[in-house]
Design a protein around this motif. Structure first.
Motif: not given
Length: 343
Positions: A186-202
Motif C-alpha cells: 500500500t502507498f499514500a500519494g505517489r506509487v514508487p517508480e519501480v511499480h509505475l510501468p506495471g501500474l500503467a499497463e494495468l
C-alpha cells in the motif's frame, strides 16, 4: 431554438471570470440533482481544468444569455492517442434555466463539434437514484436528443468505518488464495517508480476489459509519465491518493491495483478503480487490494462518511467483492451513445 436568446462560446481556461461562472453552474446543477454530491473547491477545479493531459483534449463550452449570464455548459473530452473515434460530453444546465432549450442547444453544438473532428461516437452519462427509470427526466432527455442506451453501471456506497472484524476476516480469506505467490503493498500519494510501468499497463487495459455493452474500446494511452503528471496535479490540489497493489513474487510484476482519492473538505472517498490482470485472476486479489486500501484509509484518514464506487452489474466478480464488503446501491449510471454523423 432555446426560448432564452443566447450564444454558445468556447471558454478560455485562463479566464477567471468565465471559469467561475461555469463552475457555479456545474455546482448548482449537481447539488440540485445528486443528494450525495459534495463539491471540490474552485481553486482545485481550476488546477484540474488548466493542466489537462496531452493524451486527452478538453474543450469547455458555455451558453450565455444576452446579459452575459451563464445558463449551461458542455465539457467535451476528446481522446487524441486512443479511442480516436469517440468524444465524451458532460452537459450541465442551471436548474432554474431548464426546459428552455439550453441543454438541447448545447447537445447539438457538441454533436457538430464531434462531426468536425471526424468522430463517430459521442457518449453522455445520466445518473438516476436507485434502479434505471425510463420515466426519469434525464433518461427522457437523452432519448429525445437521439442517444441510444449503451450500458448501465451501478453506483454503490460503503458506510465508514467498516468494522475491523469484517475487514480482517475478508483479508484472511483472500490471503489463503494468494500468499506464497503474491504480496500486497500500500502507498499514500505517489506509487514508487519501480511499480509505475506495471501500474500503467494495468490502467491501460482497464477500459478494454470493463463491460461496455456492444461497444469496443482501445487500450488507453496510460504511461508512467502520465501517472507522474497525475500525481503532480493531485499534490497541487491537496488531494489524498491511496493505492494498494498486488505484486507477483516471482516476476515482480504489478498484477492488481485499487485506488481511493479524497479531497478535503469533501467528506467521502471515491474508488477510482480496481483491476486484476486477466492472467492473474482467481486468487482473490481484487478483494485483497480493496481491503488493504480500506484498512489504510481508516487507519490514516478517519472521518469520511462513505466510499463511492461504480461497476457494471454484469461485472459479477467485482460486484460480489463489493457486496461482501457491504456496499449498497444508491444510483444507476447509464452511458448513452450516438453517432453524430447520422444527424
Amino acid at each position: 431554438m432555446p426560448s432564452v436568446p443566447g450564444v454558445i462560446r468556447l471558454i478560455d481556461p485562463a479566464d477567471d471570470r468565465d471559469m467561475r461562472a461555469v463552475f457555479d453552474v456545474g455546482i448548482a446543477a449537481k447539488t440540485f440533482d445528486l443528494p450525495w454530491f459534495s463539491p471540490i473547491n474552485f481553486s482545485s477545479w481550476l488546477i484540474q481544468m488548466r493542466t489537462p493531459d496531452p493524451e486527452d483534449a478538453q474543450e469547455l463550452y458555455a451558453y450565455f444569455d444576452a446579459d452575459g449570464t451563464c445558463l449551461g455548459t458542455n465539457l467535451l473530452f476528446i481522446p487524441l492517442e486512443d479511442n480516436t473515434d469517440k468524444v465524451y460530453s458532460l452537459v450541465d444546465v442551471a436548474p432554474e434555466h431548464r426546459r428552455k432549450g439550453v441543454g438541447s442547444a448545447l447537445v447539438e453544438h457538441g454533436l457538430a463539434r464531434a462531426r468536425a473532428l471526424g468522430r463517430t461516437k459521442v457518449f453522455a452519462e445520466t445518473l438516476v437514484p436507485g434502479a434505471f427509470d425510463e420515466q426519469h427526466g434525464f433518461v427522457r432527455f437523452a432519448r429525445s436528443s437521439g442517444f441510444s442506451q449503451g450500458w448501465d453501471d451501478i453506483a454503490r456506497h460503503l458506510a465508514l468505518p467498516v468494522p475491523q472484524e469484517r475487514l480482517s476476516r475478508l483479508a484472511q480469506s483472500a490471503a489463503v488464495r494468494y500468499v506464497g505467490d503474491y504480496r500486497i503493498e500500500t502507498f499514500a500519494g505517489r506509487v514508487p517508480e519501480v511499480h509505475l510501468p506495471g501500474l500503467a499497463e494495468l490502467m491501460r487495459l482497464l477500459a478494454v476489459d470493463s463491460p461496455s455493452g456492444d461497444i469496443d474500446f482501445d487500450a488507453e494511452a496510460v504511461s508512467p509519465d502520465r501517472l507522474r503528471r497525475m500525481y503532480d496535479r493531485e499534490e497541487e490540489q491537496g488531494r489524498i491518493h491511496l493505492s494498494a497493489l498486488a505484486v507477483h513474487d516471482e516476476s515482480g510484476a504489478v498484477v492488481a491495483q485499487s485506488d481511493l482519492t479524497m479531497e478535503p473538505p469533501i467528506d467521502f472517498a471515491v474508488q477510482l478503480g480496481t483491476y486484476v490482470h486477466r492472467e492473474h485472476r482467481g486468487h482473490r486479489l481484487g478483494m485483497a487490494v480493496k481491503v488493504a486500501n480500506l484498512q489504510q484509509l481508516q487507519r490514516d484518514h478517519p472521518g469520511p462518511a462513505f466510499v463511492r464506487t461504480m461497476n457494471a452489474e454484469t461485472n459479477v466478480h467485482m460486484v460480489s467483492v463489493n457486496v461482501d464488503l457491504g456496499f449498497e446501491i444508491v444510483e444507476t449510471s447509464t452511458e448513452w451513445v450516438m453517432d453524430p454523423t447520422t444527424r
